[in-house]
Design an enzyme around this catalytic site. Sequence first.
Site, PDB file in Angstrom:
ATOM      1  N   CYS A 368       0.858  -1.141   0.084  1.00 21.15           N
ATOM      2  CA  CYS A 368      -0.004   0.033   0.025  1.00 21.15           C
ATOM      3  C   CYS A 368       0.778   1.168   0.135  1.00 21.15           C
ATOM      4  O   CYS A 368       1.332   1.364   1.021  1.00 21.15           O
ATOM      5  CB  CYS A 368      -0.848  -0.041   1.170  1.00 21.15           C
ATOM      6  SG  CYS A 368      -1.762   1.389   1.465  1.00 21.15           S
ATOM      7  N   CYS A 371      -0.574   4.116   2.114  1.00 21.70           N
ATOM      8  CA  CYS A 371      -0.358   3.872   3.732  1.00 21.70           C
ATOM      9  C   CYS A 371       1.119   4.235   3.856  1.00 21.70           C
ATOM     10  O   CYS A 371       1.386   5.083   4.835  1.00 21.70           O
ATOM     11  CB  CYS A 371      -0.724   2.671   3.989  1.00 21.70           C
ATOM     12  SG  CYS A 371      -2.315   1.955   3.210  1.00 21.70           S
ATOM     13  N   ASP A 372       2.028   3.568   3.148  1.00 26.66           N
ATOM     14  CA  ASP A 372       3.414   3.545   3.720  1.00 26.66           C
ATOM     15  C   ASP A 372       4.216   4.545   2.819  1.00 26.66           C
ATOM     16  O   ASP A 372       5.539   4.667   3.276  1.00 26.66           O
ATOM     17  CB  ASP A 372       3.825   2.146   3.834  1.00 26.66           C
ATOM     18  CG  ASP A 372       2.965   1.102   4.520  1.00 26.66           C
ATOM     19  OD1 ASP A 372       2.279   1.829   5.373  1.00 26.66           O
ATOM     20  OD2 ASP A 372       3.061   0.016   3.999  1.00 26.66           O
TER      21      ASP A 372
END
Length: 546
Positions: A368, A371-372
């Site tokens: 992701c 997200c990261d």
Amino acid sequence: MANAQNGSESPQMTEQEMMAHLGNALDKMPQDVRIVLFAGDDPNDVFAQAARRTLKAFRQTSSKIKFEEYRPDHKLAAEWHVSTFPAMVFQPDRYNIHWNGAPVGEEGRTLVELLFLVGFENSKLSDQSKKMMADLDGPRRVKVFVSPSCPYCPQQSVNAVKAAVERPDLVSLEIVDIQANPAIAMEYEAHSVPQTFADDVLIGKGAQSEEIFIQSMIKYEEQRIFIPDIDAAELETDLVIVGGGPAGLTAGIYAKRAGLETALVEKGMLGGQVATTPVVENYPGFTSVGGKTLVDIMVNHALEYVTIFQGEEVVAIEPGNAPGDPIEVTTSRRKFRTRAVLLATGANHRHLGAPGENRFSGRGVSYCATCDGPLFKGKKVLMAGGGNSAVTEALYLHHMGADVTLVHRRDKLRAQDHLSKNLFDTGVPVLWDTEIKEIRGRERVTSVVLTNNQSGQVTEVPADGVFISIGYDPAVALARGIGVELTEEGYIKRDDRHRTNIPGIYSGGDVEGGYKQIVTAAGQGSEAAMAIFEDLINPYWKEAVV
Ligand code: NAP
């Protein structure tokens, strides 16, 4: 002035009458409210003058208001960490509520509500909010930036006052008037109000609903949806939708609109893959929109109709003995007896299967980028894949400031032409005909072993992260468990009305295979919901049994 124009008889209150009315209400408070003002005696300090004048007026309305004033150098100012002036401190023996500035203009409304909340020692939070506040895991220093001309600010300030009254042990509040405190506003870049911070983390731009404010404060992140918690251990419904991606959410809207009592159960994140997609292009109505933004819009729409049970996993589905019998759906929290089930379980990230992939998952390996990605700013990362997702996410990582290289197993991208062009234009390097054979490291990823599948050449390149975006596998474990037939490719087999081989069990969205676009998933969800409605009022299985 009496409303003469429309002939109404009811006269408006004069200011004097209004203050008397307010005084009567304040007199009923069980507690006196102590207000301490710290202000200098500069006659040109308009904020100090206004604060002093307002508080004196309130003191005159009710004996319950106890007003004291001290100079900024008074020892109490240091003791209570008051460093900007004028500042008001409310009920300091019990609460930690400070106000930097003067309660004038729109902020007068905040002051009135604050006095009642403090004087009654009652936060007046909703039951749902109280439940969340009871689970608050640690202290929160809340700062709400406001201005006297902002009509939305009182709502946000009052949310924060309620939180500070509910949990005086954990929540401290500072209301900051940006006109009286331009330097602090600059420091926090609070150029629009209201703006709210918890421990200096921005948790809200604009006025939030009470529950969304509480959730944002607890999670240290601006929230846009709130889903009420439901305790019931057993529920009867017409339809249980398993999965809260675009297919499930759309099905929920259509089913409920058709009159079916509908529950939607989602074990993880609502929105499915879309929620972690940095940018969605060409969902009708949006040339380009953030995945999470689109999901929030969909979820808020669905919540108008359907009850959502988030964070709950469906662990078993038991169809009845005969077609048309109630179906029992067991989740990690409760049981549903339902007439139909829609499997909109979507698909899971596909894994490379390379050595090191599992070991370093969360320690350099990620599925992701949204997200990261921010964790890899200035670092070297590889992105595996050649489809729309891999290219979109590679672009996202590039724009986040990561040093990203795309690794694709063929010599041509699967992604749409305009995305590919965008990638080439931004200069993101691509390693063609290349596969990731191993991910290496100690605590975290440090290098990746690559093979060129044309030349056979093996190289080891240094990397801090590996992002994998190579498509999805359908989530069919539940379907398989109850004997739903699957296609050769492993997707749910269904007819053109989304019926599976088991009466009462339907499917929709990516779990059915096909084009895997958000818009097609939404379309499949709506089709399935309408088919279920028609089947429940005119069950096809009755014809089959007779
Ligand atoms: P996808 O289109 O199936 O592409 C998967 C990519 O991963 C392909 O390039 C494939 O290579 C590669 N791949 C698959 N297995 C691999 C393996 N074991 N090792 C190395 N590479 C492997 O999947 P996606 O990009 O996740 O997209 C899923 C769906 O969402 C698609 O229909 C896509 O169009 C859609 N989507 C749309 C948008 C939008 O903005 N509209 C954005 C993102 C995604 P090959 O090319 O060699 O097969």
